[in-house]
Write a protein that holds these residues in place. Structure first.
Motif, PDB file in Angstrom:
ATOM      1  N   VAL A 134      38.475  42.394  38.546  1.00 38.53           N
ATOM      2  CA  VAL A 134      39.407  41.540  38.037  1.00 38.53           C
ATOM      3  C   VAL A 134      40.230  40.507  38.711  1.00 38.53           C
ATOM      4  O   VAL A 134      40.345  41.028  39.967  1.00 38.53           O
ATOM      5  N   VAL A 135      40.956  39.700  38.498  1.00 39.23           N
ATOM      6  CA  VAL A 135      41.846  38.636  38.988  1.00 39.23           C
ATOM      7  C   VAL A 135      43.016  38.692  38.048  1.00 39.23           C
ATOM      8  O   VAL A 135      42.854  38.812  36.845  1.00 39.23           O
ATOM      9  N   PRO A 136      43.969  38.089  38.622  1.00 39.84           N
ATOM     10  CA  PRO A 136      45.369  37.620  37.893  1.00 39.84           C
ATOM     11  C   PRO A 136      44.849  36.761  36.812  1.00 39.84           C
ATOM     12  O   PRO A 136      43.970  35.814  37.275  1.00 39.84           O
ATOM     13  N   ALA A 137      45.638  36.628  35.562  1.00 39.09           N
ATOM     14  CA  ALA A 137      45.354  35.773  34.637  1.00 39.09           C
ATOM     15  C   ALA A 137      45.350  34.366  34.982  1.00 39.09           C
ATOM     16  O   ALA A 137      44.609  33.185  34.808  1.00 39.09           O
ATOM     17  N   ASN A 138      46.401  34.008  36.144  1.00 35.64           N
ATOM     18  CA  ASN A 138      46.441  32.696  36.562  1.00 35.64           C
ATOM     19  C   ASN A 138      45.708  32.456  37.937  1.00 35.64           C
ATOM     20  O   ASN A 138      46.038  31.448  38.641  1.00 35.64           O
ATOM     21  N   SER A 139      44.883  33.143  38.313  1.00 35.57           N
ATOM     22  CA  SER A 139      43.987  32.938  39.222  1.00 35.57           C
ATOM     23  C   SER A 139      43.052  31.722  39.412  1.00 35.57           C
ATOM     24  O   SER A 139      42.368  31.457  38.136  1.00 35.57           O
ATOM     25  N   PRO A 140      42.667  30.869  40.416  1.00 37.27           N
ATOM     26  CA  PRO A 140      41.810  29.770  40.278  1.00 37.27           C
ATOM     27  C   PRO A 140      40.404  30.165  40.013  1.00 37.27           C
ATOM     28  O   PRO A 140      39.530  29.521  39.982  1.00 37.27           O
ATOM     29  N   ILE A 141      40.143  31.661  40.421  1.00 40.44           N
ATOM     30  CA  ILE A 141      38.673  32.234  40.258  1.00 40.44           C
ATOM     31  C   ILE A 141      38.336  32.491  38.780  1.00 40.44           C
ATOM     32  O   ILE A 141      39.161  33.443  37.947  1.00 40.44           O
ATOM     33  N   LYS A 142      37.534  31.903  38.352  1.00 41.86           N
ATOM     34  CA  LYS A 142      36.994  32.095  36.876  1.00 41.86           C
ATOM     35  C   LYS A 142      35.822  33.019  36.765  1.00 41.86           C
ATOM     36  O   LYS A 142      35.719  33.401  35.676  1.00 41.86           O
ATOM     37  N   ASN A 143      35.086  33.107  37.624  1.00 41.62           N
ATOM     38  CA  ASN A 143      33.729  33.815  37.543  1.00 41.62           C
ATOM     39  C   ASN A 143      33.272  34.314  38.900  1.00 41.62           C
ATOM     40  O   ASN A 143      34.071  34.014  39.800  1.00 41.62           O
TER      41      ASN A 143
END
Length: 329
Positions: A134-143
């Motif tokens: 998982v990443v934070p919702a505002n992370s630039p990492i989408k996938n």
């Protein structure tokens, strides 16, 4: 006269048989009496072992297998602290159990622990659970591709939060790095002894990504606070809207198993009582409901088969740790 003696003899034999049957029934009834148990979760509250122990507590009582179940937490070093305490203080106690699993196998090797899984009494493997990243919702990492690009660009800048060093979360981070062409031995991994602490670090943006079992992050994923970018199952999980790593072009399939063991030095009779209790637990509607709620797979493996699995798994995990530089050859 002879008839009277025969009748007396028959009466005596029937009485003896009846007494023996009553004794057997008494033993059987005693074995079925609800137990009073203690279960150690060798980690701080909030993680997978804690959830497993407390789910067992709930289901054991609900199913009538146990009258009472006390759960204690002993965190530190991927279970190394907990198992040391369990082996030393619970020896010979047929009322105690300890939750453990994949994570402990790696942590004991990483920490060069003098206490090993050879010293406990294997009871049963209980569950399998796939890992999610998982990443934070505002992370630039989408996938997964975005994360792979970041790892290949500068692996030192990508930080992963998870459980103790050498556990499945750590191994997953290293395997991911290797699978996307980065140097697995240089993974920047931040270990936490409890799920609550790692979650705070992820939500606070102090790390790039977090790794754990799906159930641990399910609430935050569904609420939109975390974005799940990949799950380590070979195929999509029913009711879980998270793409697999495999469908995103990364060959990463990994399952986290959890089990329960008893202390060293218990008698065969004590072991049988505990094994029977766990067998009744895993077949109960209360436990099946837990599996559904948590998204855990039933991986029940009792007795000698589990003991054999545990030995082979220790060898396998050590080989993986050596291959990615977490344990020296």
């Amino acid at each position: 006269m002879k008839s009277d003696r025969s009748a007396t003899r028959r009466y005596f034999l029937l009485g003896a048989v009846g007494t023996a049957c009553l004794g057997t029934l008494a033993i059987s009834a005693h074995a079925q009496q609800p137990l009073e148990l203690k279960i150690m979760a060798p980690a701080n509250p909030g993680g997978g072992w804690d959830q497993t122990a407390r789910s067992m507590q709930q289901a054991l009582v609900a199913s009538g297998v146990a009258r009472s179940v006390q759960v204690t937490n002993v965190g530190g070093a991927g279970g190394s602290v907990g198992i040391a305490q369990f082996v030393n203080s619970a020896k010979g106690d047929g009322s105690q159990l300890m939750v453990n699993g994949f994570v402990m196998v790696g942590a004991l090797a990483m920490n060069k622990s003098p206490v090993t899984l050879d010293q406990v009494t294997p009871i049963a493997r209980l569950t399998d659970e796939y890992q999610v990243m998982v990443v934070p919702a505002n992370s630039p990492i989408k996938n997964v591709k975005d994360l792979a690009d970041a790892l290949k660009a500068n692996i030192a800048k990508v930080t992963f939060a998870g459980g103790s060093a050498g556990g499945i979360d750590h191994i997953m981070a290293a395997l991911l790095a290797g699978a996307v062409g980065a140097d697995a031995t240089k993974v920047n991994y931040v270990p936490f002894s409890g799920g609550g602490e790692s979650l705070a670090a992820i939500l606070g943006g102090k790390v790039t990504a977090g790794i754990s079992g799906y159930s641990e992050y399910e609430g935050q994923i569904k609420s939109g606070k975390l974005r799940a970018i990949g799950i380590t199952s070979s195929e999509r999980r029913p009711g879980v809207d998270v793409p697999t790593f495999k469908e995103q072009g990364v060959d990463l399939v990994l399952a986290n198993w959890r089990s329960v063991v008893a202390p060293p030095g218990i008698t065969p009779e004590q072991k049988k009582v505990l094994a029977d209790a766990i067998d009744r637990l895993v077949k109960s509607p209360a436990w099946k409901e837990v599996l559904t709620q948590k998204g855990w797979d039933d991986a029940y493996l009792p007795g000698d088969a589990f003991a054999d699995f545990l030995k082979k798994e220790a060898v396998r995990v050590n080989e993986v740790l050596k291959s990615i530089g977490l344990v020296k050859s």
